[in-house]
Design a protein around this motif. Structure first.
Motif, PDB file in Angstrom:
ATOM      1  N   ALA A 207      77.183 -67.472 -30.058  1.00 25.06           N
ATOM      2  CA  ALA A 207      75.958 -68.092 -29.558  1.00 25.06           C
ATOM      3  C   ALA A 207      75.323 -68.929 -30.652  1.00 25.06           C
ATOM      4  O   ALA A 207      75.261 -68.509 -31.808  1.00 25.06           O
ATOM      5  CB  ALA A 207      74.981 -67.020 -29.094  1.00 25.06           C
ATOM      6  N   ARG A 208      74.875 -70.132 -30.286  1.00 18.76           N
ATOM      7  CA  ARG A 208      74.175 -70.972 -31.256  1.00 18.76           C
ATOM      8  C   ARG A 208      72.708 -70.571 -31.274  1.00 18.76           C
ATOM      9  O   ARG A 208      72.237 -69.896 -30.371  1.00 18.76           O
ATOM     10  CB  ARG A 208      74.283 -72.443 -30.851  1.00 18.76           C
ATOM     11  N   LYS A 209      72.017 -71.069 -32.296  1.00 19.05           N
ATOM     12  CA  LYS A 209      70.569 -70.842 -32.345  1.00 19.05           C
ATOM     13  C   LYS A 209      69.913 -71.299 -31.046  1.00 19.05           C
ATOM     14  O   LYS A 209      69.041 -70.635 -30.501  1.00 19.05           O
ATOM     15  CB  LYS A 209      69.952 -71.618 -33.511  1.00 19.05           C
TER      16      LYS A 209
ATOM     17  N   ASP B 110      71.158 -71.442 -28.117  1.00 18.24           N
ATOM     18  CA  ASP B 110      71.444 -70.526 -26.999  1.00 18.24           C
ATOM     19  C   ASP B 110      70.455 -69.364 -26.989  1.00 18.24           C
ATOM     20  O   ASP B 110      69.959 -68.965 -25.936  1.00 18.24           O
ATOM     21  CB  ASP B 110      72.868 -69.962 -27.114  1.00 18.24           C
TER      22      ASP B 110
ATOM     23  N   ASP C 284      75.160 -75.098 -38.716  1.00 16.78           N
ATOM     24  CA  ASP C 284      75.090 -73.776 -38.094  1.00 16.78           C
ATOM     25  C   ASP C 284      75.747 -73.785 -36.709  1.00 16.78           C
ATOM     26  O   ASP C 284      76.421 -72.830 -36.325  1.00 16.78           O
ATOM     27  CB  ASP C 284      73.613 -73.371 -37.986  1.00 16.78           C
ATOM     28  N   ASP C 285      75.556 -74.876 -35.974  1.00 21.48           N
ATOM     29  CA  ASP C 285      76.166 -74.986 -34.647  1.00 21.48           C
ATOM     30  C   ASP C 285      77.691 -74.984 -34.737  1.00 21.48           C
ATOM     31  O   ASP C 285      78.380 -74.378 -33.925  1.00 21.48           O
ATOM     32  CB  ASP C 285      75.711 -76.277 -33.947  1.00 21.48           C
TER      33      ASP C 285
ATOM     34  N   SER D 288      78.873 -71.568 -35.434  1.00 27.76           N
ATOM     35  CA  SER D 288      78.830 -70.789 -34.198  1.00 27.76           C
ATOM     36  C   SER D 288      80.058 -71.100 -33.347  1.00 27.76           C
ATOM     37  O   SER D 288      80.654 -70.213 -32.745  1.00 27.76           O
ATOM     38  CB  SER D 288      77.563 -71.115 -33.396  1.00 27.76           C
TER      39      SER D 288
ATOM     40  N   ARG E 166      83.062 -69.330 -34.810  1.00 24.61           N
ATOM     41  CA  ARG E 166      83.022 -67.891 -34.485  1.00 24.61           C
ATOM     42  C   ARG E 166      83.434 -67.660 -33.036  1.00 24.61           C
ATOM     43  O   ARG E 166      84.067 -66.692 -32.687  1.00 24.61           O
ATOM     44  CB  ARG E 166      81.605 -67.333 -34.703  1.00 24.61           C
TER      45      ARG E 166
ATOM     46  N   TYR F  32      79.226 -69.121 -24.105  1.00 19.10           N
ATOM     47  CA  TYR F  32      78.734 -69.868 -25.266  1.00 19.10           C
ATOM     48  C   TYR F  32      79.693 -70.973 -25.680  1.00 19.10           C
ATOM     49  O   TYR F  32      79.454 -71.664 -26.657  1.00 19.10           O
ATOM     50  CB  TYR F  32      78.479 -68.912 -26.431  1.00 19.10           C
TER      51      TYR F  32
ATOM     52  N   ARG G 253      81.313 -74.540 -25.420  1.00 21.83           N
ATOM     53  CA  ARG G 253      80.852 -75.811 -24.864  1.00 21.83           C
ATOM     54  C   ARG G 253      82.000 -76.674 -24.344  1.00 21.83           C
ATOM     55  O   ARG G 253      81.771 -77.696 -23.737  1.00 21.83           O
ATOM     56  CB  ARG G 253      80.078 -76.617 -25.922  1.00 21.83           C
TER      57      ARG G 253
END
Lengths: 401, 222
Positions: free
Chosen positions: A319-321, A323, B75-76, B79, B82, B111, B113
């Motif tokens: 999950a991204r921030k 999300d 950060d994206d 994510s 991960r 989650y 995309r």
């Protein structure tokens, strides 16, 4: 899209597990939305009521009153210094103005009335035969007084439906009977159709007696009138007639000694006052929305703290921030929208229950406003807890016990 | 596939002294390997795993994923890696108890995309069926036994078809029989599906499932 569905589903799952908490949290918004919507509905009802009253009076009618009561679209604060009233000469002046259909002078007397069944105080309005036209009155039984009654100073009266009912039982019974007004005997020649109105401080035309103004001079030896009503051909002539009357009256009176009032002008003055009052009330009610929003913020902070581990797990699996942010924001918006919808529903029931007493109504704008505001509150007050959740460090969140 | 070069992780405690969870660790994990990271508790092996699993960033040093340095990526993007590249298996299972078993396994897919080349629900059901959990699809994880929960967690780690599975003390909360069953499952994934497995443990008999054992003590790879 699948994400959004999942977010809302998990939020609803969460709420159904914490029904009491969800309800209490939305209660603040519920009360706020209820108060705002009901107050707007009452305000709208009041405005409609007032404009209906003016509608009945006729938009093609102008009133002349002594002194200055209106200035610049609002009521002037200073009391009138001029205490004089109009007389017969003014009536003649008005009759000569172009496009004036009829003129009704008005003198009012509040006095003891003695009928068959009852003796009480009531109001009698002395005027000309044009009153029927000017005020838009309609005769139910019998007839209205005419020009010859006026010129003969006949002791005849036409009475409102309520007077007929109270003093004689019904309209048919009242016709031809005598009625005593301040020890002077009058004959009832007609009963008016009920016009409604009254209450709310407005005049109740059903509870008036109407007599020829010439006869009224018995009680009015100075032969003065406190108001003159002028009916024009139609409402398009109102501005022109108003100008002409002003020109004529300035020959006799000073500018501050009389006022020419258009019903629409008066209406807009009154509505603007009510609008301000209503706005103040709605603003006060809106404070409870802010309080409700703070309640939501509080519970969302609790929710975030309760679910640090879950946030860590979601971050670990990708999950991204954003999300996490949208998940908690969606919950806050859902919470406040539940409150908003329930508040709106309750307001609808409340308005429905007063509708036969008062013409309050909920318009589309207030529905959209209520829903818009409640979701806006969810976003505004939900964004801080949601950001806290989104900015948690994944490692620390997942280790959290 | 993953390379750590001079990676250190420092924590400043009370603004006074610095604690090194990792000291200039160098490590390379190759594709399709089965590696155990072994050390006593407090040795820094969990920190090492978090860095390998892209959950944490090093204070100094560089981490390469497929020869790409990750300290500069957003950060994206982390994510996303991960989500698509790594699957985690934890000691405490870390399942979300308010979701059903099936929802837990499908969770990583929401989650993602990019367009998936599989149907999330069908794939989740097929993995769970293979793990003998087809009767538990709609149960809550906390109603299952430890071994079953850990299999759900492995199913969740597998759903996105990752190249790497990171298992942090996966048998720590299980009895030894169940623990060995879980280890057999991880071994099978490595052998049959050619998934790289990195295992963190302090038990030698668990570590020995791997072909290579990396020992760590006081934040240093030995």
């Amino acid at each position: 899209m699948k994400n959004l569905f999942f977010i809302f589903k998990s939020a609803i799952d969460d709420f159904s597990r914490n029904k009491m908490r969800t309800f209490l949290t939305s209660l603040g918004i519920l009360i706020g939305v209820f108060a705002v919507v009901v107050l707007i509905a009452l305000g709208l009802g009041l405005k409609k009521y007032i404009s209906d009253q003016f509608e009945a009076m006729g938009k093609d009618t102008i009133f002349l009153v002594p002194g200055k009561i209106l200035s610049g679209g609002g009521f002037s604060g200073s009391a009138s210094s001029f205490t004089g009233t109009f007389d017969n000469r003014d009536i003649e002046t008005l009759k000569k103005v172009n496009n004036v259909v009829s003129v009704a002078p008005i003198a009012l007397k509040s006095t003891k009335i003695n009928g068959l069944l009852k003796e009480d105080f009531s109001d009698i309005m002395f005027s000309s035969e044009s009153l029927l036209d000017v005020m838009g009155l309609e005769v139910d039984v019998g007839r209205f007084f005419d020009r010859s009654d006026v010129s003969k100073r006949a002791k005849v009266v036409v009475i409102g439906g309520k007077i007929a009912k109270d003093y004689y039982g019904n309209a048919e019974e009242a016709i031809g009977k005598k009625i005593t007004v301040d020890d002077v005997k009058f004959t009832i020649i007609g009963v008016l159709k009920s016009k409604g109105g009254g209450g709310m401080g407005g005049p109740d035309y059903d509870s008036y007696l109407y007599g020829p103004y010439t006869t009224g001079f018995i009680f009015n030896p100075d032969k003065k009138f406190f108001r003159l009503s002028v009916k024009t051909v139609n409402e398009n002539y109102v501005p022109q007639v108003k100008e002409d009357i002003k020109k004529e009256f300035l020959k006799r009176y000073k500018e501050e000694e009389f006022s020419i009032i258009e019903p629409t002008e008066l209406l807009s003055a009154i509505t603007s006052i009510f609008n301000v009052l209503n706005l103040i009330l709605v603003a006060i009610a809106a404070i409870s929305l802010v309080v409700g929003g703070i309640g939501i913020m509080n519970i969302m902070y609790v929710t975030v703290s309760d679910r640090i581990k879950e946030i860590g797990i979601r971050r670990a699996i990708g999950a991204r921030k954003s999300d996490i942010l949208s998940q908690f924001l969606a919950e806050a918006v859902l919470l406040s929208s539940i409150g908003g919808i329930l508040g709106l529903g309750l307001a609808y029931l409340a308005v429905l229950s007063v509708q036969n007493l008062f013409p309050a109504y909920i318009d589309l704008t207030s529905v959209l406003l209520a829903l818009g505001i409640s979701s806006a509150i969810g976003i505004t007050f939900g964004v801080f807890p949601a950001r806290k959740a989104a900015n948690l460090e994944p490692v620390e969140a997942i280790r959290y016990e | 596939m993953i390379k750590l070069a001079n990676v250190s992780k420092e924590y400043v405690i009370d603004n006074e002294y610095t604690f090194y969870a990792l000291k200039k660790a160098n490590l390379e994990i190759k594709e399709k390997e089965f590696v155990s990271i072994m050390g006593p508790s407090g040795s820094g092996k969990s920190t090492l795993m978090h860095i390998v699993g892209l959950l944490d960033k090093p204070t100094t040093g560089k981490v390469y994923v497929d020869d790409k340095e990750i300290s500069r990526i957003s950060d994206d993007e982390l994510s996303r890696l991960r989500n698509e590249f790594v699957g985690f298996v934890f000691q405490q299972f870390n399942l979300i108890n308010k979701l059903t078993v099936l929802e837990n396994v499908m969770l990583p897919t929401i989650y993602c995309r990019k367009e998936l080349n599989f149907n999330p629900k069908e794939r989740a059901i097929s993995i769970l069926t293979r793990f003998g959990l087809d009767k538990k699809l709609n149960s809550r994880p906390n109603k299952l036994s430890g071994g079953q929960q850990q299999r759900v967690a492995i199913a969740r780690a597998l759903i996105m078809k990752p190249k790497l599975i990171l298992a942090d003390e996966p048998t720590g909360n299980l009895d030894s029989k169940t623990g060995h069953e879980i280890m057999d499952l991880l071994t099978e994934l490595n052998k049959k599906e050619r998934i790289t497995v990195v295992l963190v443990t302090h038990e030698i008999d668990i570590a020995e499932y791997a072909r290579r054992i990396i020992k760590i003590r006081d934040g240093e790879v030995v």
